[in-house]
Design an enzyme around this catalytic site. Structure first.
Site, PDB file in Angstrom:
ATOM      1  N   ASP A  47     -19.631 -45.938 -14.360  1.00  0.00           N
ATOM      2  CA  ASP A  47     -18.453 -45.806 -15.214  1.00  0.00           C
ATOM      3  C   ASP A  47     -18.351 -44.408 -15.825  1.00  0.00           C
ATOM      4  O   ASP A  47     -19.346 -43.675 -15.917  1.00  0.00           O
ATOM      5  CB  ASP A  47     -18.504 -46.823 -16.354  1.00  0.00           C
ATOM      6  CG  ASP A  47     -18.278 -48.240 -15.876  1.00  0.00           C
ATOM      7  OD1 ASP A  47     -18.098 -48.440 -14.664  1.00  0.00           O
ATOM      8  OD2 ASP A  47     -18.288 -49.154 -16.719  1.00  0.00           O
ATOM      9  N   HIS A 183     -23.816 -45.313 -15.513  1.00  0.00           N
ATOM     10  CA  HIS A 183     -22.791 -44.396 -16.001  1.00  0.00           C
ATOM     11  C   HIS A 183     -22.893 -43.046 -15.302  1.00  0.00           C
ATOM     12  O   HIS A 183     -23.997 -42.582 -14.995  1.00  0.00           O
ATOM     13  CB  HIS A 183     -22.906 -44.207 -17.517  1.00  0.00           C
ATOM     14  CG  HIS A 183     -22.628 -45.464 -18.287  1.00  0.00           C
ATOM     15  ND1 HIS A 183     -23.576 -46.434 -18.481  1.00  0.00           N
ATOM     16  CD2 HIS A 183     -21.488 -45.910 -18.882  1.00  0.00           C
ATOM     17  CE1 HIS A 183     -23.045 -47.434 -19.176  1.00  0.00           C
ATOM     18  NE2 HIS A 183     -21.786 -47.143 -19.419  1.00  0.00           N
TER      19      HIS A 183
END
Length: 244
Positions: A47, A183
């Protein structure tokens, strides 16, 4: 509108927000979650990117012959267009994380509509920042032709912990069909990713794109288990559904 009507309205709004949190994010009902474990695959998802860390992540994935799924932000795509192109040319799945990295409850309805509608192209998935839901999130996603995609295991790279320790903890929680949240940005993520990719084959697991898993819609049975584990009521096979 009298004071009693105002209080009732506020109460209804608070109840709607609570239900969105409990049923939408924590239970994840109707969203896409883990896939069928029979194929012994897991999906590694990233993400917040693209970022200055994207080339490192791509190099690790390429070294292991693996493909990932990247949920990207509009401002990051504008800042790193070359990295976005590299994700696509590398055969990775690119999906939407929104125009703003803000919890859905902090957005006005028209802002959330723009958030849900935006996509970098070529896919139909949306992962809300923080996994957060407003009472309108699922309706807006449906109207925009988007499917909300969540996760069941978190790599916790946002904590800045040691890569090997984070990988060990993550691998202990991963199951066939898992969707792992990572991430694109934290300094530790490339090393963590390398440890994960090195450890998955020993568990008989292969890292694939989310579309190749494929994910399944979360029903009541899995949703209730997620709900218990989201709030610390179940410790066995604990799901990480608290942060994005």
């Amino acid at each position: 509108m009298g004071p009693n009507s105002g209080r009732r309205l506020l109460g209804l709004l608070a109840l709607a927000a609570l239900l969105a949190e409990v049923l939408g994010r924590a239970a994840g009902l109707g969203a896409l979650g883990p896939g069928d474990g029979a194929a012994r695959r897991v999906a590694l998802t990233f993400d917040d990117g693209p970022s200055e860390r994207t080339p490192e992540l791509l190099a690790v994935l390429e070294r292991f012959g693996a493909r990932g799924t990247f949920f990207v932000l509009e401002p990051a795509c504008a800042a790193f267009p070359g990295h976005l192109a590299a994700l696509r040319s590398g055969g990775h799945q690119v999906e939407a994380h929104g125009r703003r990295h803000r919890h859905a409850l902090t957005l006005w309805p028209w802002q959330e509509w723009a958030q849900v509608r935006w996509h970098p192209g070529g896919g139909g998935l949306y992962r809300p920042p923080y996994g957060g839901h407003s009472p309108l999130t699922r309706l807006l996603a449906c109207l925009a032709g988007r499917k909300v995609a969540l996760w069941d295991v978190e790599g916790r790279d946002w904590t800045g912990g040691d890569a090997e320790a984070l990988a060990r903890q993550t691998l202990e929680r991963v199951r066939p069909g898992s969707v792992v949240l990572l991430h694109d940005g934290p300094e530790v993520t490339p090393a963590l990713l390398e440890c994960l990719l090195a450890g998955l084959p020993g568990r008989g697991l292969e890292a694939v794109r989310l579309s190749d898993l494929p994910p399944r819609r979360i029903g009541w049975r899995v949703g209730l288990r997620r709900l218990r584990q989201s709030y610390g009521l179940g410790q066995r096979d604990r799901l990480d559904v608290g942060r994005l």
